[in-house]
Design an enzyme around this catalytic site. Structure first.
Site, PDB file in Angstrom:
ATOM      1  N   ALA A  56      21.939  23.501  54.111  1.00 52.33           N
ATOM      2  CA  ALA A  56      20.976  24.057  53.148  1.00 52.33           C
ATOM      3  C   ALA A  56      21.487  23.906  51.714  1.00 52.33           C
ATOM      4  CB  ALA A  56      20.755  25.534  53.450  1.00 52.33           C
ATOM      5  N   THR A  74      32.997  28.201  52.340  1.00 52.53           N
ATOM      6  CA  THR A  74      32.573  28.424  50.958  1.00 52.53           C
ATOM      7  C   THR A  74      31.937  29.802  50.782  1.00 52.53           C
ATOM      8  OG1 THR A  74      30.637  27.195  51.589  1.00 52.53           O
ATOM      9  CG2 THR A  74      32.233  26.034  50.228  1.00 52.53           C
ATOM     10  N   LYS A 104      24.062  33.717  54.929  1.00 53.07           N
ATOM     11  CA  LYS A 104      24.583  32.470  55.511  1.00 53.07           C
ATOM     12  C   LYS A 104      23.439  31.585  55.979  1.00 53.07           C
ATOM     13  CE  LYS A 104      29.246  33.681  56.785  1.00 53.07           C
ATOM     14  NZ  LYS A 104      30.192  33.961  57.876  1.00 53.07           N
ATOM     15  N   GLU A 117      26.548  24.940  64.140  1.00 52.41           N
ATOM     16  CA  GLU A 117      25.989  25.916  63.194  1.00 52.41           C
ATOM     17  C   GLU A 117      26.696  27.270  63.250  1.00 52.41           C
ATOM     18  OE1 GLU A 117      24.164  27.111  60.911  1.00 52.41           O
ATOM     19  OE2 GLU A 117      22.959  25.407  60.277  1.00 52.41           O
ATOM     20  N   ASP A 118      26.847  27.905  62.082  1.00 53.03           N
ATOM     21  CA  ASP A 118      27.431  29.255  62.045  1.00 53.03           C
ATOM     22  C   ASP A 118      26.402  30.327  61.704  1.00 53.03           C
ATOM     23  OD1 ASP A 118      27.193  28.373  59.303  1.00 53.03           O
ATOM     24  OD2 ASP A 118      28.419  30.104  58.760  1.00 53.03           O
ATOM     25  N   LYS A 173      16.020  26.404  56.810  1.00 51.65           N
ATOM     26  CA  LYS A 173      16.293  26.879  58.158  1.00 51.65           C
ATOM     27  C   LYS A 173      15.726  28.311  58.261  1.00 51.65           C
ATOM     28  CE  LYS A 173      20.702  24.406  57.989  1.00 51.65           C
ATOM     29  NZ  LYS A 173      22.169  24.521  57.878  1.00 51.65           N
TER      30      LYS A 173
HETATM   31  P1  B16 Z   1      23.660  26.191  47.319  1.00 50.19           P
HETATM   32  P2  B16 Z   1      24.924  25.671  54.909  1.00 50.19           P
HETATM   33  C1  B16 Z   1      24.186  27.238  52.866  1.00 50.19           C
HETATM   34  O1  B16 Z   1      24.924  26.163  53.371  1.00 50.19           O
HETATM   35  C2  B16 Z   1      25.007  28.519  52.769  1.00 50.19           C
HETATM   36  O2  B16 Z   1      25.352  28.987  54.063  1.00 50.19           O
HETATM   37  C3  B16 Z   1      24.214  29.586  52.061  1.00 50.19           C
HETATM   38  O3  B16 Z   1      24.983  30.767  51.930  1.00 50.19           O
HETATM   39  C4  B16 Z   1      23.799  29.073  50.669  1.00 50.19           C
HETATM   40  O4  B16 Z   1      22.986  30.027  49.986  1.00 50.19           O
HETATM   41  C5  B16 Z   1      23.014  27.765  50.851  1.00 50.19           C
HETATM   42  O5  B16 Z   1      23.831  26.831  51.536  1.00 50.19           O
HETATM   43  C6  B16 Z   1      22.609  27.154  49.522  1.00 50.19           C
HETATM   44  O6  B16 Z   1      23.744  26.767  48.806  1.00 50.19           O
HETATM   45  O7  B16 Z   1      23.358  27.348  46.400  1.00 50.19           O
HETATM   46  O8  B16 Z   1      25.009  25.580  47.114  1.00 50.19           O
HETATM   47  O9  B16 Z   1      22.556  25.160  47.289  1.00 50.19           O
HETATM   48  O10 B16 Z   1      25.582  26.768  55.686  1.00 50.19           O
HETATM   49  O11 B16 Z   1      23.495  25.407  55.313  1.00 50.19           O
HETATM   50  O12 B16 Z   1      25.781  24.428  54.830  1.00 50.19           O
HETATM   51 MG    MG Z   2      26.495  27.517  57.502  1.00 53.43          MG
END
Ligand code: B16
Ligand code: MG
Length: 221
Positions: A119, A21, A49, A173-174, A149
């Site tokens: 997140a 995404t 990220k 995790e990436d 995180k």
């Molecule tokens: P949202 P993850 C994170 O997801 C993304 O890596 C990060 O880029 C993004 O700002 C965050 O979610 C919040 O996303 O605006 O949709 O709540 O990698 O922890 O799955």
């Molecule tokens: Mg991620």
């Protein structure tokens, strides 16, 4: 091996591990930055990220040299999210990253407990669009945690909901902040990306096609 894996809990990050995404986050943040009169690069997007929405906005505003009130920031974050949601609403199962579906299927068959530790506050929509929701015994996302995180809260909550000891959890995790969160939670970590970008992980893969149930099991035993 099946008996061993039943005692292991696998906690998956979402963006960058199961689905890509980042491209949509990039487009929506770029549109917001351009609206405010400055540009937003791919390199800057990389730094976001695993970072939650409000913290991401703070970083972008500081890169643009712009200050906003708390109320204005709320409006800007909502605007970005409305554009982002419009994009992810059109996601399909084709956007699941290579190897993710097979690994989830194999873990399920082997009897592993599976949780989401993300997140994102949009995880429900993404899991629905990509038809992955049914794999998860527990979902902990940005709506369920108060700290971001690298704080381990998101993964500790996932372990608790799965009824698993943190030392029997493997996190996928990436993001560096996510790897640090898993380590802080005393969990094993599979880094999805380059070792130089994800120091501290126990093993690194390009995507989830490069790891299998036996290798995950060996991380704990
Ligand atoms: P949202 P993850 C994170 O997801 C993304 O890596 C990060 O880029 C993004 O700002 C965050 O979610 C919040 O996303 O605006 O949709 O709540 O990698 O922890 O799955
Ligand atoms: Mg991620």
């Amino acid at each position: 091996m099946d008996n061993v894996i039943k005692h292991i809990a696998c906690i998956f990050d979402l963006d960058g591990v199961l689905v890509d995404t980042a491209v949509y986050h990039y487009q929506a943040w770029k549109q917001l930055a351009n609206t405010l009169g400055f540009d937003f690069t791919h390199a800057q997007n990389e730094q976001l990220k695993g970072v939650n929405r409000m913290r991401s906005l703070d970083m972008i505003l500081s890169w643009g040299g712009i200050e906003k009130t708390a109320e204005e920031k709320e409006e800007l974050a909502n605007l970005k999210n409305s554009w982002y949601v419009a994009m992810i609403s059109k996601m399909t199962t084709d956007e699941v990253l290579p190897g993710s579906l097979k690994l989830l299927q194999d873990l399920k068959v082997a009897g592993a407990k599976i949780a989401l530790g993300s997140a994102s506050k949009n995880s429900a929509l993404i899991l629905e669009r990509t038809e992955l929701a049914h794999f998860f015994d527990a979902i902990v996302d940005g709506n369920a945690v108060s700290t971001s995180k690298p704080d381990p809260e998101v993964f500790l909550k996932a372990a608790e909901l799965l009824g698993a000891k943190n030392t029997t959890c493997v996190v996928f995790e990436d993001a560096l902040a996510g790897v640090q969160a898993a380590i802080a939670g005393e969990m094993k970590v599979v880094g999805v990306g380059e070792a130089e970008n994800l120091p501290g992980a126990n093993v690194w893969v390009k995507n989830l096609s490069e790891i299998n149930v036996a290798e995950i099991s060996a991380l704990i035993n």
